[in-house]
Design a protein around this motif. Structure first.
Motif, PDB file in Angstrom:
ATOM      1  N   LEU A 130       0.827  -1.203   0.000  1.00 55.97           N
ATOM      2  CA  LEU A 130       0.000   0.000   0.000  1.00 55.97           C
ATOM      3  C   LEU A 130       0.864   1.257   0.000  1.00 55.97           C
ATOM      4  CD1 LEU A 130      -2.686  -1.157   2.587  1.00 55.97           C
ATOM      5  CD2 LEU A 130      -2.883  -1.145   0.101  1.00 55.97           C
ATOM      6  N   LYS A 131       1.990   1.206   0.715  1.00 57.86           N
ATOM      7  CA  LYS A 131       2.918   2.334   0.693  1.00 57.86           C
ATOM      8  C   LYS A 131       3.513   2.528  -0.704  1.00 57.86           C
ATOM      9  CE  LYS A 131       4.299   1.827   5.566  1.00 57.86           C
ATOM     10  NZ  LYS A 131       5.440   1.556   6.479  1.00 57.86           N
ATOM     11  N   LEU A 132       3.820   1.408  -1.368  1.00 58.75           N
ATOM     12  CA  LEU A 132       4.354   1.500  -2.727  1.00 58.75           C
ATOM     13  C   LEU A 132       3.313   2.079  -3.683  1.00 58.75           C
ATOM     14  CD1 LEU A 132       6.215  -1.945  -2.929  1.00 58.75           C
ATOM     15  CD2 LEU A 132       7.193   0.301  -2.447  1.00 58.75           C
ATOM     16  N   ALA A 133       2.042   1.705  -3.478  1.00 55.08           N
ATOM     17  CA  ALA A 133       0.981   2.287  -4.305  1.00 55.08           C
ATOM     18  C   ALA A 133       0.885   3.786  -4.084  1.00 55.08           C
ATOM     19  CB  ALA A 133      -0.353   1.603  -3.984  1.00 55.08           C
ATOM     20  N   GLY A 386      -1.659   3.105 -18.583  1.00 53.48           N
ATOM     21  CA  GLY A 386      -2.712   2.109 -18.657  1.00 53.48           C
ATOM     22  C   GLY A 386      -4.081   2.647 -18.317  1.00 53.48           C
ATOM     23  N   ARG A 387      -4.138   3.886 -17.781  1.00 52.79           N
ATOM     24  CA  ARG A 387      -5.401   4.536 -17.411  1.00 52.79           C
ATOM     25  C   ARG A 387      -6.216   3.677 -16.439  1.00 52.79           C
ATOM     26  NH1 ARG A 387      -4.231   9.622 -18.794  1.00 52.79           N
ATOM     27  NH2 ARG A 387      -3.586   9.787 -20.986  1.00 52.79           N
ATOM     28  N   GLN A 388      -5.518   2.949 -15.574  1.00 55.52           N
ATOM     29  CA  GLN A 388      -6.196   2.127 -14.593  1.00 55.52           C
ATOM     30  C   GLN A 388      -6.625   2.977 -13.394  1.00 55.52           C
ATOM     31  OE1 GLN A 388      -6.890  -1.270 -15.057  1.00 55.52           O
ATOM     32  NE2 GLN A 388      -6.227  -0.631 -17.105  1.00 55.52           N
ATOM     33  N   PRO A 389      -7.757   2.661 -12.774  1.00 60.44           N
ATOM     34  CA  PRO A 389      -8.187   3.432 -11.600  1.00 60.44           C
ATOM     35  C   PRO A 389      -7.259   3.176 -10.419  1.00 60.44           C
ATOM     36  CG  PRO A 389      -9.636   1.554 -11.952  1.00 60.44           C
ATOM     37  CD  PRO A 389      -8.730   1.623 -13.148  1.00 60.44           C
ATOM     38  N   PRO A 390      -7.077   4.176  -9.547  1.00 61.91           N
ATOM     39  CA  PRO A 390      -6.172   4.010  -8.405  1.00 61.91           C
ATOM     40  C   PRO A 390      -6.524   2.808  -7.524  1.00 61.91           C
ATOM     41  CG  PRO A 390      -6.728   6.315  -8.678  1.00 61.91           C
ATOM     42  CD  PRO A 390      -7.580   5.552  -9.642  1.00 61.91           C
ATOM     43  N   LEU A 391      -7.835   2.532  -7.353  1.00 65.50           N
ATOM     44  CA  LEU A 391      -8.232   1.404  -6.507  1.00 65.50           C
ATOM     45  C   LEU A 391      -7.629   0.099  -7.010  1.00 65.50           C
ATOM     46  CD1 LEU A 391      -9.877   0.257  -4.187  1.00 65.50           C
ATOM     47  CD2 LEU A 391     -11.865   0.170  -5.710  1.00 65.50           C
ATOM     48  N   ARG A 392      -7.623  -0.109  -8.324  1.00 63.54           N
ATOM     49  CA  ARG A 392      -7.044  -1.332  -8.885  1.00 63.54           C
ATOM     50  C   ARG A 392      -5.542  -1.367  -8.687  1.00 63.54           C
ATOM     51  NH1 ARG A 392      -9.234  -2.347 -14.663  1.00 63.54           N
ATOM     52  NH2 ARG A 392     -11.099  -2.462 -13.365  1.00 63.54           N
ATOM     53  N   VAL A 393      -4.896  -0.224  -8.837  1.00 63.72           N
ATOM     54  CA  VAL A 393      -3.445  -0.168  -8.644  1.00 63.72           C
ATOM     55  C   VAL A 393      -3.086  -0.443  -7.186  1.00 63.72           C
ATOM     56  CG1 VAL A 393      -1.427   1.355  -8.741  1.00 63.72           C
ATOM     57  CG2 VAL A 393      -3.107   1.378 -10.598  1.00 63.72           C
ATOM     58  N   VAL A 394      -3.882   0.095  -6.256  1.00 65.34           N
ATOM     59  CA  VAL A 394      -3.657  -0.161  -4.832  1.00 65.34           C
ATOM     60  C   VAL A 394      -3.761  -1.658  -4.541  1.00 65.34           C
ATOM     61  CG1 VAL A 394      -4.640   0.154  -2.532  1.00 65.34           C
ATOM     62  CG2 VAL A 394      -4.366   2.118  -4.035  1.00 65.34           C
TER      63      VAL A 394
END
Length: 405
Positions: A130-133, A386-394
């Protein structure tokens, strides 16, 4: 000096157009996933409300961030409160605060009931992910805001200078000083013709109501100072209101003020305070929700759920009164050409402050190995290209770190 332009008296097309339910669920999602502290929260807000939902443009968002950096209180929560206020009026402001604040507050109250054994989560691989995200989200925010707010050499230079000053003076004084200096430089050196006009936004509150809010803030602060001595309920409320009213520099600073308020009188033991401090770092949302943990541990007449929720409101109230009271005057001021030049410089400084915070504390606390860097870099790529939403990246970052780190 000419009088400030008045807010329109006719129906305003810029008036709030959303609803409180929409605002609540937008911020509730962030309250569940926005790890990384106040600077990371600003990155999450930008991704959600500037890029995805388009509730506000980059320039207006940076203006709002700059205002909240100048005010005492929890800057990211003040920004969220103002976004909700502008979107759906007072119901939207309350919905934004509740949505962003309740998840971590409820978890911390549960921890105060004896769940301190969860403290191992603060050192787990998933939390490290989560810190890396958060590193990836803030890097993406810096990249996007720099393109919008530092498009020329003078503003890029101001951003770099602000970052250097923030790193050299790592305190609220350095942050506020960097914004003030950059605003003065922008007033003197930037050309109005090269700047886009400030996009008008309805602040969600009128001037008369704003004056009342500022008076309420001041009167409650004076009352809290008069009631600060002793161990009664008024003294407990006064201590938390003062902490929220007088803190510059965000959540980490308020933790020190709260320790001075609750440990010496014996309201909360130092060991319990330190355990809660560790847990507060491991939950999403604003660090000010640590007040809910302390309230749940307080002696009678507080304690439990009542104490947690009452002191949570007490520590947030002054910052929210201040930002709501300042907004209508701020919206009028930022339409002036001279203020637009100053704000262009201040916005460049905001980019620089985010850049400095990307390094310290985010990078220094999260990036320790090449694998850490790789996970953060992939997260940045997913956000930026990639235009991915932050929630998915987290979620992906947490899983990757849990499996690999």
């Amino acid at each position: 000096m000419s009088s400030l332009p008045s807010l329109p008296s006719t129906p305003d097309k810029r008036a709030p157009t959303g609803n409180a339910v929409e605002v609540f669920f937008a911020f509730f999602k962030l309250g569940l996933t926005a790890f990384g502290g106040p600077v990371a929260h600003l990155g999450y807000f930008r991704a959600e409300f500037v890029e995805r939902r388009r509730w506000i443009d980059d320039g207006s968002y940076a203006d709002l961030v700059a205002l909240c950096q100048f005010l005492p209180g929890p800057a990211s929560s003040q920004v969220g409160f103002a976004l909700g206020l502008g979107r759906a009026g007072w119901p939207g402001a309350l919905a934004a605060w509740l949505g962003f604040t309740l998840p971590s507050a409820l978890v911390l109250i549960l921890c105060a009931y004896g769940l301190q054994q969860w403290s191992w989560l603060a050192h787990s691989g998933a939390v490290h992910g989560l810190k890396l995200a958060a590193v990836a989200v803030v890097a993406h925010a810096v990249w996007g805001m720099a393109r919008a707010l530092c498009p020329d050499r003078p503003r890029a230079a101001l951003a770099i200078a602000a970052a250097l000053l923030a790193l050299a003076v790592p305190s609220a004084l350095g942050q506020v000083g960097a914004i003030a200096a950059a605003a003065f430089a922008g007033l003197l050196w930037l050309q109005s013709a090269a700047l886009p006009a400030a996009t008008p936004r309805h602040p969600g509150v009128g001037r008369a109501a704003a004056v009342v809010l500022l008076l309420v803030f001041a009167l409650l602060l004076l009352l809290s100072m008069a009631l600060a001595a002793g161990t009664s309920l008024p003294a407990q409320l006064a201590a938390f209101y003062q902490a929220g009213a007088l803190v510059f520099g965000g959540g980490h600073v308020v933790l020190a003020l709260l320790q001075a308020a609750v440990v010496p009188p014996g309201w909360v033991g130092n060991d319990a305070f330190i355990a809660g401090y560790g847990l507060a770092q491991a939950v999403p949302g604003p660090l000010f929700t640590f007040a809910a943990y302390l309230g749940a541990l307080m002696p009678a007449p507080l304690g439990g759920w009542t104490g947690g929720l009452v002191l949570l409101a007490a520590v947030f109230l002054p910052g929210l009164l201040l930002v709501a009271g300042a907004l209508p005057f701020w919206e009028a001021l930022r339409q002036r050409p001279s203020v637009q030049r100053a704000m262009a410089g201040a916005n460049a400084a905001v980019v620089g402050l985010l850049l400095a915070a990307l390094y310290d504390p985010l990078w220094t606390s999260a990036i320790h190995t090449r694998l850490d860097f790789a996970i953060a870099l992939v997260g940045f790529g997913l956000l930026a290209y990639g235009r991915q939403p932050p929630l998915r990246v987290v979620a992906l970052s947490a899983v990757a770190a849990w499996l690999l780190v």
